[in-house]
Every structure is written in C-alpha cells, then in structure tokens.
Write an enzyme that holds these catalytic residues in place. Structure first.
Site, PDB file in Angstrom:
ATOM      1  N   ASP A  93       0.857  -1.185   0.000  1.00  0.00           N
ATOM      2  CA  ASP A  93       0.000   0.000   0.000  1.00  0.00           C
ATOM      3  C   ASP A  93       0.895   1.238   0.000  1.00  0.00           C
ATOM      4  O   ASP A  93       2.114   1.123   0.089  1.00  0.00           O
ATOM      5  CB  ASP A  93      -0.970  -0.027   1.184  1.00  0.00           C
ATOM      6  CG  ASP A  93      -0.259   0.066   2.528  1.00  0.00           C
ATOM      7  OD1 ASP A  93       0.989   0.092   2.556  1.00  0.00           O
ATOM      8  OD2 ASP A  93      -0.956   0.107   3.553  1.00  0.00           O
ATOM      9  N   GLY A  95       1.019   3.598   2.230  1.00  0.00           N
ATOM     10  CA  GLY A  95       1.341   4.070   3.569  1.00  0.00           C
ATOM     11  C   GLY A  95       0.361   5.106   4.078  1.00  0.00           C
ATOM     12  O   GLY A  95       0.300   5.393   5.268  1.00  0.00           O
ATOM     13  N   ASP A 147      -3.016   8.607  -1.843  1.00  0.00           N
ATOM     14  CA  ASP A 147      -4.278   9.309  -2.074  1.00  0.00           C
ATOM     15  C   ASP A 147      -4.705  10.002  -0.783  1.00  0.00           C
ATOM     16  O   ASP A 147      -4.145   9.735   0.277  1.00  0.00           O
ATOM     17  CB  ASP A 147      -5.384   8.329  -2.516  1.00  0.00           C
ATOM     18  CG  ASP A 147      -5.637   7.235  -1.484  1.00  0.00           C
ATOM     19  OD1 ASP A 147      -4.714   6.926  -0.709  1.00  0.00           O
ATOM     20  OD2 ASP A 147      -6.743   6.680  -1.461  1.00  0.00           O
ATOM     21  N   ASP A 272      -7.961  -7.482  -0.347  1.00  0.00           N
ATOM     22  CA  ASP A 272      -7.087  -7.754   0.785  1.00  0.00           C
ATOM     23  C   ASP A 272      -7.880  -7.402   2.017  1.00  0.00           C
ATOM     24  O   ASP A 272      -8.786  -6.560   1.963  1.00  0.00           O
ATOM     25  CB  ASP A 272      -5.838  -6.855   0.777  1.00  0.00           C
ATOM     26  CG  ASP A 272      -6.157  -5.476   1.339  1.00  0.00           C
ATOM     27  OD1 ASP A 272      -6.734  -4.678   0.591  1.00  0.00           O
ATOM     28  OD2 ASP A 272      -5.878  -5.219   2.517  1.00  0.00           O
ATOM     29  N   CYS A 310     -14.004 -27.993   4.651  1.00  0.00           N
ATOM     30  CA  CYS A 310     -12.688 -27.411   4.341  1.00  0.00           C
ATOM     31  C   CYS A 310     -11.608 -28.491   4.335  1.00  0.00           C
ATOM     32  O   CYS A 310     -11.647 -29.433   5.129  1.00  0.00           O
ATOM     33  CB  CYS A 310     -12.354 -26.348   5.379  1.00  0.00           C
ATOM     34  SG  CYS A 310     -10.751 -25.557   5.146  1.00  0.00           S
ATOM     35  N   CYS A 312      -8.226 -27.717   4.592  1.00  0.00           N
ATOM     36  CA  CYS A 312      -6.949 -27.154   5.070  1.00  0.00           C
ATOM     37  C   CYS A 312      -6.326 -28.107   6.091  1.00  0.00           C
ATOM     38  O   CYS A 312      -6.975 -29.016   6.599  1.00  0.00           O
ATOM     39  CB  CYS A 312      -7.170 -25.763   5.676  1.00  0.00           C
ATOM     40  SG  CYS A 312      -7.770 -25.762   7.371  1.00  0.00           S
ATOM     41  N   CYS A 315      -8.272 -28.273   9.398  1.00  0.00           N
ATOM     42  CA  CYS A 315      -9.547 -28.997   9.351  1.00  0.00           C
ATOM     43  C   CYS A 315      -9.360 -30.487   9.066  1.00  0.00           C
ATOM     44  O   CYS A 315     -10.180 -31.316   9.461  1.00  0.00           O
ATOM     45  CB  CYS A 315     -10.474 -28.349   8.320  1.00  0.00           C
ATOM     46  SG  CYS A 315     -11.049 -26.716   8.851  1.00  0.00           S
ATOM     47  N   HIS A 341      -6.418 -21.971   8.789  1.00  0.00           N
ATOM     48  CA  HIS A 341      -7.763 -22.152   8.213  1.00  0.00           C
ATOM     49  C   HIS A 341      -8.266 -20.862   7.563  1.00  0.00           C
ATOM     50  O   HIS A 341      -8.803 -20.895   6.445  1.00  0.00           O
ATOM     51  CB  HIS A 341      -8.767 -22.618   9.275  1.00  0.00           C
ATOM     52  CG  HIS A 341     -10.181 -22.497   8.809  1.00  0.00           C
ATOM     53  ND1 HIS A 341     -10.770 -23.427   7.977  1.00  0.00           N
ATOM     54  CD2 HIS A 341     -11.089 -21.489   8.969  1.00  0.00           C
ATOM     55  CE1 HIS A 341     -11.989 -22.999   7.661  1.00  0.00           C
ATOM     56  NE2 HIS A 341     -12.211 -21.832   8.251  1.00  0.00           N
TER      57      HIS A 341
HETATM   58 ZN    ZN Z   1     -10.031 -25.302   7.340  1.00  0.00          ZN
END
Ligand code: ZN
Length: 387
Positions: A93, A95, A147, A272, A310, A312, A315, A341
């Site tokens: 970004d 800043g 900006d 983001d 999920c 991941c 999980c 996760h």
């Molecule tokens: Zn997960």
C-alpha cells in the site's frame, strides 16, 4: 506495460471476471485474495503455509516497514521478497491509510502528510514521491499511489478537495516512477486509487482524471468505512462500470466472504483484508456456513473440524474441541491453526469463484455460497461427543 493482465473469462450476463496477472514473481490468478503481512509477516504463518493455502500474492504495509526495520535495511537484505522468504508476488500500500489511522498529530498539506511515528514519535513526511520511492526500495511488484482518504460523513466540499488532491498526487507519483525508471529502477506496476466517498459524481470526476494517466490498474478507495454495505456495493458497481476492462480492479480492505462474493459479482478482481486473520487470532473464523466462535464452551467436546467442508491442514487434522482447548489455555498454536484455516478459506473462496466463472456458472455459485453462509448449518454444537 509493467503488469500484463489477461482476461480469461467474463460472466455472460454479469460482471464477474477471471483473469491472470503476470508479475516478476509469478502469475496471480484473479479473483485474488491477498493475505496481509503488515510488517513483513502474515502473523503466525510461514511463507510455506501461505503457499499451501494457494496464495500467489500477499500485501505488505509500507508505513510499518518504512518505520521498522526501514527501507534501507530491507533493500540491503535484497528486497522484501528475499528478506521475508516469500517468492510469490507482493503488493504494497502507499502508507497513507496507516499514517491517517495510526499516527498521532498527522497533518495533510499539498506537499504530503506530515506525521509522527506511532513507535517513537519521530517526525516524518510522506509525500506522493516518497511513497513511490519507499515502495520501489522494498522491491514490490505492485505499488499504490498516495491518495487522500475521505472519511465517512465528509462534507461535499471536503470530498471535492480530497478528490482534487488525489488526482494531483496520482500524477506526482507517476512522475516519480518515471524518474526512477530513468535511473534503472521503478520496474514495479503502479495502481491509481479512485476516491470520492459515496458521491457517485465525485467518483466519476476522479476517475475521468485518473483514466488519462498510465496506471497499470485501478483501486476502489474510501469504501467500507461505515457507509453500509448496500451503498458500498452500489459504488463498487458504479466504479467498475467506468474502469477499463483490460486492467485489474482492486477493492481495498474488504474481506468478509459475503462482501467478496458480491464484489466479484460486480467486476472486482483483487481483495485484501486483515479481518479473517485478525479474527482467527482472537478465536473466531469464517467457515462455509457462517461465523464460528472457536472459544465457545459448547465446542468443548465437539469432534468435528472447524469446517467439515474445508480441506486445510487444520480442518483435516484437528477437532473443534482441541482448537477450543488451545484458545482456552492461551496456547499460541491455537492462533496459528485458526490462521491457517482463515487464509485457506478465503483463497479457496476466490479460487472456487474463479472456477465457476471459467465454467460459466458464477450466478449459481454465488447463490449457493450466500445461501450456505447464511444457513448456520453445522455451527450448532454437536449432540455427540460423550457429554
Ligand atoms: Zn479449514
């Protein structure tokens, strides 16, 4: 162009798009969700964790890195990618947002924002040129223009002033990148940020000026600051309708799963947000059926994973009961597993959206995701577990 962008598919009767950004640090598939590594680290996660989650880009904050360890140190250590051991793409970004939100005694003038460090009170100035030089020094792939933010509730005169200044600062940032390029630097892509708060005419006026400048992409600024979701999404649709289709569009700071899906439906490519990981460290995670408070005592003997849908690491391997115990005991592993996760879940969401767009079934995907998210299914504690 510093950032080739290939549009691979667009929803036939809508705005959702799937694309691919080509950077010096690999391709970035869009829609993309960027985990936030504020000070050069996505808290509790290693670069390998991020890669396992499917991340191909992350965001780092210029203000934080400029104050500590300082751009000189990062540059001396070979740039941010090497310093933090991350080989994927990085967006930084400008800043500006952090200066406004964290620094006491900040003052905006035409020259830039003068402020005092929230760490040690040192006085400093962030100008549009300095924002570009710092991001170049960090070695970012995608830099953002400085900006002037418009706070929710600003008067039309304040909005007009902020838009005018944002336009002048955008030009100064591009000029500084040109100067860096003359000296062999400035290879990064640069995005312009559209401002104007929730005044559609102001946003149009801002973009009409930015449109004529050679930006590699455009960000939607000043939204999700308290204006309400309906109005925020209306501004998103308004902005993306003006933005050129051959450049990426980035909605800054938005990361609630429902908002992300709704913004993708309105033509946004990049997101983001610290929300998913910050919440995770505090013991709350988004799952496909809603928001789960891991610390809830009702999960003390729940054998299910955080999200049964999920795949991941967390999980696949651990129960809600164990995660709940880790949080109750204040174990750091709880924060880490919940973060694993959280990042996986957001990236999986945008990847699934991308697959749906490519397959021509985004409208159905959107309804399914929203219906499931609001169902609350599996959030109720299980009766089983030997209570
Ligand atoms: Zn997960």
């Amino acid at each position: 162009m510093a950032l080739p962008f290939t549009l691979e598919a667009q929803e036939p009767a809508g705005q959702a798009r799937a694309g691919r950004l080509t950077t010096a640090h690999g391709d970035v598939l869009t829609p993309a969700f960027m985990p936030v590594g504020t000070v050069g680290s996505v808290k509790t996660l290693t670069p390998d964790d991020l890669t396992s989650a499917g991340a191909d880009i992350l965001l780092s904050n210029t203000y934080h890195l400029a104050l500590r360890p300082g751009v000189g140190t990062v540059r001396a250590m070979g740039g941010l990618h090497r310093f933090m051991g991350w080989s994927g793409a990085i967006l930084t970004d400008s800043g500006g947002f952090q200066v406004m939100s964290l620094s006491p005694l900040r003052k905006i003038t035409e020259e830039g924002v003068s402020f005092r460090s929230h760490l040690d009170g040192t006085a400093a100035m962030l100008s549009p040129e300095e924002a570009i030089r710092i991001q170049d020094g960090l070695g970012t792939d995608i830099a953002m223009s400085l900006d002037e933010l418009v706070e929710d509730g600003a008067t039309p005169e304040q909005v007009r002033g902020a838009v005018d200044r944002t336009i002048r600062w955008a030009r100064r940032g591009l000029d500084e990148r040109d100067r860096l390029r003359e000296r062999g630097g400035g290879t990064m892509a640069l995005f312009g940020i559209n401002q104007g708060g929730t005044i559609a005419a102001a946003r149009r006026r801002c973009f009409e000026a930015l449109e004529g400048m050679p930006f590699d992409g455009y960000a939607l600024g000043g939204l999700w600051v308290g204006e309400g979701k309906a109005l925020g999404l209306e501004m998103v649709a308004h902005d993306t309708a003006m933005f050129p289709s051959d450049r990426p569009r980035y909605l800054m700071g938005v990361g609630h799963p429902v908002d992300v899906v709704e913004a993708i439906a309105r033509g946004v490519d990049m997101f983001d947000c610290v929300l998913p990981t910050r919440n995770a460290r505090r013991g709350t995670v988004f799952i496909s059926t809603g928001r789960l408070v891991v610390k809830n005592a009702a999960y003390a003997r729940d054998e299910r994973p955080l999200d049964p849908a999920c795949d991941c690491y967390t999980c696949r391997r651990f129960t809600r009961a164990y995660l709940r115990h880790l949080f109750a005991a204040g174990e750091l592993l709880g924060m880490r597993l919940a973060s694993v996760h959280a990042v996986h879940h957001m990236i999986r969401l945008v990847r699934d959206a991308r697959a749906a767009i490519l397959a021509g079934r985004f409208a159905a995907f959107r309804s399914e995701v929203l219906e499931k998210f609001h169902s609350g299914e599996t959030l109720e504690p299980a009766a089983a577990g030997g209570a």
